[in-house]
Design an enzyme around this catalytic site. Structure first.
Site, PDB file in Angstrom:
ATOM      1  CB  SER A  68      -0.951   0.005   1.201  1.00  0.00           C
ATOM      2  OG  SER A  68      -0.232  -0.062   2.418  1.00  0.00           O
ATOM      3  CG  HIS A  73       7.021  -3.863   8.978  1.00  0.00           C
ATOM      4  ND1 HIS A  73       7.635  -4.966   8.433  1.00  0.00           N
ATOM      5  CD2 HIS A  73       7.016  -2.918   8.003  1.00  0.00           C
ATOM      6  CE1 HIS A  73       7.991  -4.695   7.179  1.00  0.00           C
ATOM      7  NE2 HIS A  73       7.626  -3.469   6.900  1.00  0.00           N
TER       8      HIS A  73
END
Length: 305
Positions: free
Chosen positions: A104, A174
């Site tokens: 994304s 992450h």
């Protein structure tokens, strides 16, 4: 059907291989030593020796915001080279079906509403992961151009992913796995607080990796019907502070949050529109609370031990 999965030792690859639908296919998941994606001749050699009907490309150099900032050139070069090499080798080998895993982050920054597939290349990219995004866009566009020649080369664009087989390391993780590891350590050490980068107001959409694996297998079965670019998300976003709060409740961390407003936070919001895949018949199964609970259980049992 014979399927090649690149990045089979990574989080998405492992979740794909361990999914129930994988049993319906003959799957190859060679390591980087067996098939070096940075060398197209090695890919061509492997494909010549191993009959392949479809490729799912999950391999890539990935990392959190700091890793991207520190190595923009490496994230661009490695992901671009691997993707273009693999797609071109597949095309030259006559493989008609290819699913490319995008990200994304290829969408423009500062879009406040849901991001749909038509918004690709409609604005400026987020600077903190520009190298990675440019590589992913180029690979996705190459798939698109070959699709226009009659091949089924499609790109799945997922929201942020977390879950089993994730990277929980301090330098490579992450947000969600990194926070889980930091918060677990803070709980053990009885720390009074944990630091959050920024003011905690930036919003992100995170999906449990098993849901993404389920969506990819759905797209394999419907590869002719899905468009050239297709978003896959949960249709809901939360603030960074919300994620910290949920993780703290699951981990059992009782300390406070302190906000470090000198640190980069990336895009203010990144919520993708998943209406196309939903209308085709796929929906996510895992709530945020359930997904993080499963991930923390995996972390304590598999990583800590």
């Amino acid at each position: 059907m014979n399927i090649l999965i690149t990045g089979s030792t990574g989080m998405v690859g492992k979740n794909l291989i361990n999914h129930n639908n994988a049993k319906e296919y003959s799957i190859s998941g060679p390591s980087s030593k067996e098939i070096n994606l940075l060398d197209k001749s090695k890919i061509l050699d492997w494909l010549a020796k191993n009959p392949t009907d479809l490729i799912i490309h999950c391999a890539g150099l990935v990392g959190g915001i700091q890793a991207n900032i520190n190595n923009q050139s490496g994230f661009l070069f490695n992901n671009l080279q691997m993707g273009i090499n693999l797609i071109d080798a597949a095309y030259k080998s006559g493989i008609r079906n290819f699913i490319n895993l995008g990200s994304s982050c290829i969408y423009p920054k500062n879009i406040s509403n849901e991001i749909d597939e038509s918004m690709l290349l409609s604005g400026k990219l987020e600077e903190t992961n520009e190298g990675y995004a440019i590589a992913k866009i180029s690979v996705a566009k190459y798939c698109q151009f070959l699709s226009e020649k009659g091949f089924n080369y499609k790109t799945i664009i997922p929201c942020n992913i977390y879950g089993k087989y994730d990277d929980f390391s301090e330098t490579g993780s992450h947000m969600i796995p990194g926070v889980i590891a930091r918060m677990h350590k803070a709980k053990i050490n009885n720390d009074n607080y944990i630091e959050i980068w920024g003011d905690g107001k930036a919003r992100r959409e995170f999906m449990y990796a098993e849901d993404l694996a389920d969506a990819i297998w759905f797209c394999v079965k419907n590869i002719k019907q899905i468009p050239k670019f297709i978003n896959v998300g949960i249709g809901e976003d939360f603030s960074i502070k919300d994620y910290y709060q949920t993780i703290s409740e699951i981990v059992g961390f009782k300390g406070e949050f302190k906000f470090n407003r000198t640190k980069p936070v990336g895009m203010k919001r990144k919520l993708i529109c998943s209406k196309i895949i939903n209308q085709l018949g796929w929906m996510p199964k895992f709530s945020l609370n359930k997904g993080i609970s499963y991930t923390y259980n995996y972390y304590t049992k598999e990583i800590q031990n």
